[in-house]
Design a protein around this motif. Structure first.
Motif, PDB file in Angstrom:
ATOM      1  N   LEU A 161      24.950 -15.858  24.806  1.00  0.00           N
ATOM      2  CA  LEU A 161      25.614 -15.502  23.554  1.00  0.00           C
ATOM      3  C   LEU A 161      26.315 -14.144  23.639  1.00  0.00           C
ATOM      4  CD1 LEU A 161      22.931 -16.847  21.073  1.00  0.00           C
ATOM      5  CD2 LEU A 161      25.070 -17.918  21.772  1.00  0.00           C
ATOM      6  N   SER A 162      26.424 -13.596  24.840  1.00  0.00           N
ATOM      7  CA  SER A 162      27.140 -12.343  25.087  1.00  0.00           C
ATOM      8  C   SER A 162      26.709 -11.243  24.110  1.00  0.00           C
ATOM      9  CB  SER A 162      28.655 -12.574  25.006  1.00  0.00           C
ATOM     10  OG  SER A 162      29.342 -11.438  25.447  1.00  0.00           O
ATOM     11  N   ILE A 163      25.449 -10.866  24.225  1.00  0.00           N
ATOM     12  CA  ILE A 163      24.842  -9.893  23.323  1.00  0.00           C
ATOM     13  C   ILE A 163      24.836  -8.519  23.999  1.00  0.00           C
ATOM     14  CG2 ILE A 163      22.695  -9.247  22.154  1.00  0.00           C
ATOM     15  CD1 ILE A 163      22.137 -12.308  21.965  1.00  0.00           C
ATOM     16  N   SER A 164      25.276  -7.521  23.264  1.00  0.00           N
ATOM     17  CA  SER A 164      25.300  -6.158  23.812  1.00  0.00           C
ATOM     18  C   SER A 164      23.956  -5.464  23.584  1.00  0.00           C
ATOM     19  CB  SER A 164      26.415  -5.345  23.158  1.00  0.00           C
ATOM     20  OG  SER A 164      26.055  -4.997  21.832  1.00  0.00           O
ATOM     21  N   TRP A 165      23.781  -4.380  24.329  1.00  0.00           N
ATOM     22  CA  TRP A 165      22.575  -3.570  24.200  1.00  0.00           C
ATOM     23  C   TRP A 165      22.384  -3.083  22.760  1.00  0.00           C
ATOM     24  CZ3 TRP A 165      18.094  -1.804  25.995  1.00  0.00           C
ATOM     25  CH2 TRP A 165      17.603  -0.598  25.509  1.00  0.00           C
ATOM     26  N   LEU A 166      23.451  -2.515  22.161  1.00  0.00           N
ATOM     27  CA  LEU A 166      23.328  -1.981  20.797  1.00  0.00           C
ATOM     28  C   LEU A 166      23.060  -3.086  19.778  1.00  0.00           C
ATOM     29  CD1 LEU A 166      26.070   0.797  20.782  1.00  0.00           C
ATOM     30  CD2 LEU A 166      23.581   1.077  20.879  1.00  0.00           C
ATOM     31  N   TYR A 167      23.652  -4.247  19.963  1.00  0.00           N
ATOM     32  CA  TYR A 167      23.423  -5.411  19.099  1.00  0.00           C
ATOM     33  C   TYR A 167      21.937  -5.748  19.134  1.00  0.00           C
ATOM     34  CZ  TYR A 167      24.588 -10.270  17.517  1.00  0.00           C
ATOM     35  OH  TYR A 167      24.699 -11.474  16.869  1.00  0.00           O
ATOM     36  N   VAL A 204      19.427  -3.850  20.052  1.00  0.00           N
ATOM     37  CA  VAL A 204      18.647  -2.779  19.422  1.00  0.00           C
ATOM     38  C   VAL A 204      18.720  -2.906  17.897  1.00  0.00           C
ATOM     39  CG1 VAL A 204      18.528  -0.279  19.041  1.00  0.00           C
ATOM     40  CG2 VAL A 204      18.820  -1.181  21.368  1.00  0.00           C
ATOM     41  N   ASP A 205      19.937  -3.130  17.351  1.00  0.00           N
ATOM     42  CA  ASP A 205      20.090  -3.308  15.897  1.00  0.00           C
ATOM     43  C   ASP A 205      19.299  -4.503  15.384  1.00  0.00           C
ATOM     44  OD1 ASP A 205      21.628  -1.118  15.252  1.00  0.00           O
ATOM     45  OD2 ASP A 205      23.537  -2.193  15.337  1.00  0.00           O
ATOM     46  N   ALA A 206      19.122  -5.510  16.222  1.00  0.00           N
ATOM     47  CA  ALA A 206      18.355  -6.699  15.832  1.00  0.00           C
ATOM     48  C   ALA A 206      16.849  -6.454  15.903  1.00  0.00           C
ATOM     49  CB  ALA A 206      18.744  -7.880  16.728  1.00  0.00           C
ATOM     50  N   GLY A 207      16.455  -5.282  16.305  1.00  0.00           N
ATOM     51  CA  GLY A 207      15.028  -4.964  16.388  1.00  0.00           C
ATOM     52  C   GLY A 207      14.475  -5.058  17.794  1.00  0.00           C
ATOM     53  N   GLY A 208      15.331  -5.357  18.774  1.00  0.00           N
ATOM     54  CA  GLY A 208      14.897  -5.423  20.169  1.00  0.00           C
ATOM     55  C   GLY A 208      13.838  -6.470  20.446  1.00  0.00           C
ATOM     56  N   PHE A 220      15.613  -6.134  27.432  1.00  0.00           N
ATOM     57  CA  PHE A 220      16.897  -6.539  26.855  1.00  0.00           C
ATOM     58  C   PHE A 220      17.536  -7.641  27.686  1.00  0.00           C
ATOM     59  CE2 PHE A 220      21.482  -5.757  27.748  1.00  0.00           C
ATOM     60  CZ  PHE A 220      22.003  -6.369  26.626  1.00  0.00           C
ATOM     61  N   GLU A 221      17.721  -7.390  28.967  1.00  0.00           N
ATOM     62  CA  GLU A 221      18.387  -8.387  29.816  1.00  0.00           C
ATOM     63  C   GLU A 221      17.606  -9.691  29.864  1.00  0.00           C
ATOM     64  OE1 GLU A 221      19.839  -7.301  33.644  1.00  0.00           O
ATOM     65  OE2 GLU A 221      20.801  -5.470  32.903  1.00  0.00           O
ATOM     66  N   ASN A 222      16.306  -9.613  29.986  1.00  0.00           N
ATOM     67  CA  ASN A 222      15.494 -10.835  30.037  1.00  0.00           C
ATOM     68  C   ASN A 222      15.608 -11.625  28.743  1.00  0.00           C
ATOM     69  OD1 ASN A 222      14.674 -10.189  32.628  1.00  0.00           O
ATOM     70  ND2 ASN A 222      12.673  -9.417  32.003  1.00  0.00           N
ATOM     71  N   CYS A 223      15.594 -10.931  27.616  1.00  0.00           N
ATOM     72  CA  CYS A 223      15.672 -11.607  26.321  1.00  0.00           C
ATOM     73  C   CYS A 223      17.012 -12.310  26.132  1.00  0.00           C
ATOM     74  CB  CYS A 223      15.442 -10.613  25.183  1.00  0.00           C
ATOM     75  SG  CYS A 223      15.708 -11.309  23.531  1.00  0.00           S
ATOM     76  N   VAL A 224      18.105 -11.579  26.308  1.00  0.00           N
ATOM     77  CA  VAL A 224      19.404 -12.167  25.971  1.00  0.00           C
ATOM     78  C   VAL A 224      19.882 -13.187  26.997  1.00  0.00           C
ATOM     79  CG1 VAL A 224      20.061 -10.200  24.547  1.00  0.00           C
ATOM     80  CG2 VAL A 224      20.781 -10.268  26.953  1.00  0.00           C
ATOM     81  N   LYS A 225      19.232 -13.242  28.147  1.00  0.00           N
ATOM     82  CA  LYS A 225      19.554 -14.273  29.144  1.00  0.00           C
ATOM     83  C   LYS A 225      18.717 -15.532  28.931  1.00  0.00           C
ATOM     84  CE  LYS A 225      21.032 -11.158  32.842  1.00  0.00           C
ATOM     85  NZ  LYS A 225      20.679 -10.638  34.171  1.00  0.00           N
ATOM     86  N   GLU A 226      17.721 -15.448  28.080  1.00  0.00           N
ATOM     87  CA  GLU A 226      16.848 -16.590  27.772  1.00  0.00           C
ATOM     88  C   GLU A 226      17.292 -17.182  26.440  1.00  0.00           C
ATOM     89  OE1 GLU A 226      13.416 -18.926  26.604  1.00  0.00           O
ATOM     90  OE2 GLU A 226      14.173 -17.213  25.517  1.00  0.00           O
ATOM     91  N   LYS A 227      17.551 -18.476  26.397  1.00  0.00           N
ATOM     92  CA  LYS A 227      18.163 -19.132  25.229  1.00  0.00           C
ATOM     93  C   LYS A 227      17.449 -18.849  23.921  1.00  0.00           C
ATOM     94  CE  LYS A 227      19.770 -22.947  28.018  1.00  0.00           C
ATOM     95  NZ  LYS A 227      19.573 -24.344  28.355  1.00  0.00           N
ATOM     96  N   PHE A 228      16.149 -19.020  23.896  1.00  0.00           N
ATOM     97  CA  PHE A 228      15.421 -18.891  22.645  1.00  0.00           C
ATOM     98  C   PHE A 228      15.416 -17.457  22.134  1.00  0.00           C
ATOM     99  CE2 PHE A 228      13.607 -22.517  24.927  1.00  0.00           C
ATOM    100  CZ  PHE A 228      13.908 -23.512  24.021  1.00  0.00           C
ATOM    101  N   VAL A 276      18.942 -16.565  20.766  1.00  0.00           N
ATOM    102  CA  VAL A 276      19.159 -17.106  19.417  1.00  0.00           C
ATOM    103  C   VAL A 276      18.381 -16.285  18.403  1.00  0.00           C
ATOM    104  CG1 VAL A 276      18.738 -19.086  17.898  1.00  0.00           C
ATOM    105  CG2 VAL A 276      19.753 -19.438  20.145  1.00  0.00           C
ATOM    106  N   GLN A 277      17.158 -15.916  18.740  1.00  0.00           N
ATOM    107  CA  GLN A 277      16.357 -15.098  17.839  1.00  0.00           C
ATOM    108  C   GLN A 277      17.054 -13.755  17.588  1.00  0.00           C
ATOM    109  OE1 GLN A 277      12.538 -13.886  19.334  1.00  0.00           O
ATOM    110  NE2 GLN A 277      11.733 -13.536  17.281  1.00  0.00           N
ATOM    111  N   THR A 278      17.638 -13.173  18.620  1.00  0.00           N
ATOM    112  CA  THR A 278      18.345 -11.901  18.489  1.00  0.00           C
ATOM    113  C   THR A 278      19.509 -12.025  17.521  1.00  0.00           C
ATOM    114  OG1 THR A 278      17.709 -11.239  20.731  1.00  0.00           O
ATOM    115  CG2 THR A 278      19.597 -10.098  19.744  1.00  0.00           C
ATOM    116  N   VAL A 279      20.311 -13.079  17.680  1.00  0.00           N
ATOM    117  CA  VAL A 279      21.455 -13.287  16.787  1.00  0.00           C
ATOM    118  C   VAL A 279      20.969 -13.503  15.354  1.00  0.00           C
ATOM    119  CG1 VAL A 279      23.428 -14.762  16.229  1.00  0.00           C
ATOM    120  CG2 VAL A 279      22.981 -14.112  18.607  1.00  0.00           C
ATOM    121  N   CYS A 280      19.940 -14.290  15.177  1.00  0.00           N
ATOM    122  CA  CYS A 280      19.420 -14.535  13.822  1.00  0.00           C
ATOM    123  C   CYS A 280      18.928 -13.242  13.168  1.00  0.00           C
ATOM    124  CB  CYS A 280      18.310 -15.572  13.855  1.00  0.00           C
ATOM    125  SG  CYS A 280      18.899 -17.245  14.097  1.00  0.00           S
ATOM    126  N   LEU A 281      18.235 -12.422  13.921  1.00  0.00           N
ATOM    127  CA  LEU A 281      17.764 -11.152  13.371  1.00  0.00           C
ATOM    128  C   LEU A 281      18.934 -10.240  13.014  1.00  0.00           C
ATOM    129  CD1 LEU A 281      14.785 -10.456  15.781  1.00  0.00           C
ATOM    130  CD2 LEU A 281      14.617 -10.720  13.301  1.00  0.00           C
TER     131      LEU A 281
END
Length: 184
Positions: free
Chosen positions: A84-90, A92-96, A111-119, A122-127
Motif C-alpha cells: 500500500l506504499s506507506i511512508s514512515w511518517l504515515y 507513525v501517525d497511524a500509531g506505529g 515499520f518495514e515488517n508491518c507495511v510489507k505484511e498485508k494485514f 491494511v491495519q495501518t491504513v485503517c488507523l
C-alpha cells in the motif's frame, strides 16, 4: 484465510476482519467500531457495498497489488514501503502498529515488517484514515474517494485539488471506473 484484528485507538475499539481470497488482492469485509456503546459505526466507508472495490483499487493504485513491493525513495526525504506504499511518517501517525513478533524490535525494522505484511498494512491504513477522517471531496459522505485522498495527500491536505495530478490517484480512478469484477 482470514484474520481479525482488535485494537484500541483514542478510546475507541475497532474490529477489523481482513480476508484474502485466492487472488492476492486485499478484501476488507468488515471494519467497525463502537463510538457509543451499543451503537456501531462502520469504517471507513458509508457505502459498505464499495468496500472490496475500494481496497482493491487502493492496492492497485499504490503498488499494482505487487505483494513483493519493497521500499522506495520516490523523492528526497520520502521513504515508502509495501503493498500500500506507506511512508514512515504515515505509519507513525497511524500509531506505529507492529506485528506481534516485532514488539521488541527497533521502530525502523518494525515499520518495514508491518507495511510489507498485508494485514498489518491494511491495519495501518485503517488507523490513519480513522485518525484523519474527513469529507475530502465535499460530497457530505465518507466514501472511498475520501480514503484515497487521505491515503495519497495525507490527513491535512486531502481536499487539495492537486490530487488529480498524482499518478496513484489516476490509477485509482481508472480502477474504480472499470467493471472488471462484480461485488458479491
Amino acid at each position: 484465510m482470514s484474520r481479525r484484528f482488535i485494537y484500541h485507538f483514542s478510546g475507541f475499539t475497532f474490529v477489523l476482519l481482513v480476508i484474502l481470497g485466492d487472488s492476492s488482492f486485499l478484501r476488507l469485509r468488515e471494519a467497525s467500531c463502537d463510538t457509543i456503546p451499543g451503537e456501531p459505526c462502520y469504517l471507513p466507508f458509508d457505502d459498505e457495498n464499495m468496500i472490496e472495490q475500494c481496497w482493491l483499487c487502493i492496492c492497485k493504485a499504490s503498488s499494482s497489488c505487487n505483494t513483493n513491493s519493497g521500499c522506495t525513495k520516490p523523492y528526497f526525504g520520502a521513504y515508502s514501503c509495501g503493498l500500500l506504499s506507506i511512508s514512515w511518517l504515515y505509519w507513525v501517525d497511524a500509531g506505529g502498529p507492529r506485528l506481534d513478533k516485532d514488539k521488541d524490535l527497533p521502530s525502523e525494522i518494525a515499520f518495514e515488517n508491518c507495511v510489507k505484511e498485508k494485514f498489518c498494512a491494511v491495519q495501518t491504513v485503517c488507523l490513519y484514515v480513522t485518525k484523519f477522517r474527513a469529507d475530502c471531496d465535499g460530497n457530505t459522505g465518507f466514501t472511498c474517494e475520501d480514503v484515497i485522498r487521505i491515503h495519497i495527500m495525507g490527513g491535512y491536505a486531502c481536499n487539495d485539488k492537486n490530487v488529480i495530478k498524482d499518478q496513484r490517484y489516476k490509477a485509482y480512478t481508472t480502477c474504480m471506473k472499470s467493471n472488471l469484477f462484480k461485488l458479491i
